[in-house]
Design an enzyme around this catalytic site. Structure first.
Site, mmCIF file in Angstrom:
data_model
loop_
_atom_site.group_PDB
_atom_site.id
_atom_site.type_symbol
_atom_site.label_atom_id
_atom_site.label_comp_id
_atom_site.label_asym_id
_atom_site.label_seq_id
_atom_site.Cartn_x
_atom_site.Cartn_y
_atom_site.Cartn_z
ATOM 1 N N HIS A 61 0.861 -1.201 -0.057
ATOM 2 C CA HIS A 61 -0.021 0.135 0.021
ATOM 3 C C HIS A 61 0.932 1.358 -0.055
ATOM 4 O O HIS A 61 2.097 1.181 0.098
ATOM 5 C CB HIS A 61 -0.891 0.003 1.287
ATOM 6 C CG HIS A 61 -0.332 0.082 2.668
ATOM 7 N ND1 HIS A 61 0.552 -0.913 3.023
ATOM 8 C CD2 HIS A 61 -0.294 1.020 3.473
ATOM 9 C CE1 HIS A 61 0.687 -0.562 4.075
ATOM 10 N NE2 HIS A 61 0.592 0.597 4.513
ATOM 11 N N HIS A 63 1.227 3.936 2.022
ATOM 12 C CA HIS A 63 1.750 4.508 3.226
ATOM 13 C C HIS A 63 3.467 4.564 3.068
ATOM 14 O O HIS A 63 3.938 3.586 2.804
ATOM 15 C CB HIS A 63 1.310 3.926 4.599
ATOM 16 C CG HIS A 63 0.013 4.268 4.840
ATOM 17 N ND1 HIS A 63 -0.988 3.419 5.700
ATOM 18 C CD2 HIS A 63 -0.800 5.412 4.353
ATOM 19 C CE1 HIS A 63 -2.097 4.179 5.797
ATOM 20 N NE2 HIS A 63 -2.165 5.092 4.873
ATOM 21 N N ASP A 65 6.087 4.426 5.179
ATOM 22 C CA ASP A 65 6.795 3.508 5.856
ATOM 23 C C ASP A 65 7.119 2.144 5.066
ATOM 24 O O ASP A 65 7.791 1.330 5.187
ATOM 25 C CB ASP A 65 6.541 3.273 7.089
ATOM 26 C CG ASP A 65 4.984 2.524 7.231
ATOM 27 O OD1 ASP A 65 4.135 2.982 6.542
ATOM 28 O OD2 ASP A 65 4.742 1.726 8.353
ATOM 29 N N HIS A 66 6.108 1.950 4.018
ATOM 30 C CA HIS A 66 6.334 0.815 3.216
ATOM 31 C C HIS A 66 6.898 1.156 1.656
ATOM 32 O O HIS A 66 7.102 -0.038 0.847
ATOM 33 C CB HIS A 66 4.815 0.209 2.840
ATOM 34 C CG HIS A 66 4.401 -0.367 4.196
ATOM 35 N ND1 HIS A 66 4.499 -1.916 4.355
ATOM 36 C CD2 HIS A 66 3.872 0.182 5.247
ATOM 37 C CE1 HIS A 66 3.881 -1.835 5.738
ATOM 38 N NE2 HIS A 66 3.607 -0.669 6.123
ATOM 39 N N HIS A 133 -7.166 -2.560 5.448
ATOM 40 C CA HIS A 133 -6.206 -1.348 5.943
ATOM 41 C C HIS A 133 -7.114 -0.162 5.881
ATOM 42 O O HIS A 133 -8.345 -0.302 5.336
ATOM 43 C CB HIS A 133 -5.093 -1.197 5.418
ATOM 44 C CG HIS A 133 -3.995 -0.177 5.982
ATOM 45 N ND1 HIS A 133 -3.907 -0.360 7.365
ATOM 46 C CD2 HIS A 133 -3.122 0.540 5.685
ATOM 47 C CE1 HIS A 133 -2.867 0.617 7.783
ATOM 48 N NE2 HIS A 133 -2.452 0.975 6.948
ATOM 49 N N ASP A 201 0.013 -3.957 6.063
ATOM 50 C CA ASP A 201 -0.977 -3.610 7.152
ATOM 51 C C ASP A 201 -2.325 -4.035 6.916
ATOM 52 O O ASP A 201 -3.148 -4.083 6.033
ATOM 53 C CB ASP A 201 -1.105 -2.073 7.332
ATOM 54 C CG ASP A 201 0.596 -1.688 7.320
ATOM 55 O OD1 ASP A 201 1.511 -2.351 7.681
ATOM 56 O OD2 ASP A 201 0.819 -0.187 7.729
ATOM 57 N N HIS A 257 5.898 -5.788 11.728
ATOM 58 C CA HIS A 257 5.329 -4.387 11.810
ATOM 59 C C HIS A 257 5.225 -3.910 13.131
ATOM 60 O O HIS A 257 3.848 -3.386 13.687
ATOM 61 C CB HIS A 257 4.041 -4.260 10.950
ATOM 62 C CG HIS A 257 3.625 -2.838 10.481
ATOM 63 N ND1 HIS A 257 2.865 -1.937 11.208
ATOM 64 C CD2 HIS A 257 4.135 -2.155 9.523
ATOM 65 C CE1 HIS A 257 2.760 -0.973 10.507
ATOM 66 N NE2 HIS A 257 3.436 -0.910 9.541
#
Length: 291
Positions: A61, A63, A65-66, A133, A201, A257
């Site tokens: 996805h 976001h 941090d990914h 998510h 997530d 995570h």
């Protein structure tokens, strides 16, 4: 055999112990990177994991941090004179994100980038599945194809050592040997392929449970130990991940995570193992081998 390298097992922002999400899956020369948090290229290079050996990247996805490490990985591939096609799977906005960034940073990849929805070759498949998510998200299921093998133990018991006989049986042919007809169905066994599932997530949900059933390894969101508002943020508590693993009858659960609020994760493992005994909580740069 499949190896999984846990390059980053943290969440949100890096901590002293855990970098941002990234997982390298290796199978007989095929290298697959799942998620690409900031700093992933440094981790790959510093540990001599071969940044240009990566053939496929799957992003769960959008976001940060990914995905914020992806531009750096691709740029380094270009600087290292990559020629091979890079295959990328991910959410709908990923392509625009990358090419807009390329445009503003004046970067023109010297190699082909192909966006795909799934991947198939003679040895493995990579499929996506719906996760739950707060934004569009997807998990990944990497599956080895089942393989036909000779039942060597049976051949040994019957004192059959002629490699030509073995080859013909494996080709599905009936063979005459010492006055006896050997049928392939009597000497061939199916070796079930390994399966690795990664959720990114997610809260626990039925689409995840159905998609990861029977996986040899499930890498599942375990952001919190016991946070009442976990679902509000689209994340799972440790017990949630363990319950998914139990219901899906997976072989091994890897908790990942992990929120940077936790330095000591001893309790995480205790909670998970009460529900699903075959749980692990990998450190960064640890790896496991599935056979």
């Amino acid at each position: 055999m499949i190896q999984i390298f846990f390059l980053g097992t943290g969440a949100g922002s890096p901590s002293k112990k855990r970098k941002l999400p990234a997982f390298l899956v290796r199978r007989e020369g095929l290298n697959i990177l799942l998620d690409c948090g900031e700093g992933t290229q440094y981790t790959l290079m510093n540990n001599k994991l071969g940044i240009n050996s990566i053939k496929i990247i799957g992003i769960t996805h959008m976001h940060g941090d990914h995905v914020f490490g992806l531009l750096g990985v691709i740029a380094s591939m270009g600087l290292l004179d990559r020629k091979e096609t890079l295959y990328i799977l991910g959410p709908r906005d990923l392509k625009d994100f990358l090419y807009t960034s390329f445009e503003y940073s004046k970067f023109n990849p010297s190699f082909k980038i192909e966006f795909i929805d799934n991947y198939n070759d003679q040895n493995i498949t990579i499929a996506t599945f719906k996760t739950c998510h707060t934004v569009e998200s997807q998990g990944y299921l990497i599956s080895e194809r089942d393989r036909v093998k000779i039942d060597e133990e049976k051949l040994e018991k019957e004192k059959i050592k002629d490699w030509r006989v073995m080859r013909k049986l494996k080709e599905g042919k009936t063979v005459e040997y010492n006055g006896k007809f050997l049928k392939p169905e009597d000497y061939l066994v199916i070796k079930r392929g390994l399966k690795v599932a990664y959720t990114g997530d997610t809260i626990p949900c039925q689409s995840v449970i159905e998609s990861v059933k029977g996986a040899d390894l499930l890498i599942h969101d375990s952001t919190f130990l016991n946070e009442p508002s976990a679902f509000t943020y689209g994340h799972s508590n440790v017990a949630d991940a363990a319950k998914v693993a139990l219901e899906a009858s997976v072989k091994l659960l890897a908790l990942t995570h992990i929120s940077p609020r936790y330095e000591d994760v001893t309790e995480h493992l205790k909670v998970a193992r009460r529900i699903f005994p075959k749980s692990i909580l990998p450190d960064d740069l640890s790896y496991i081998t599935l056979k």
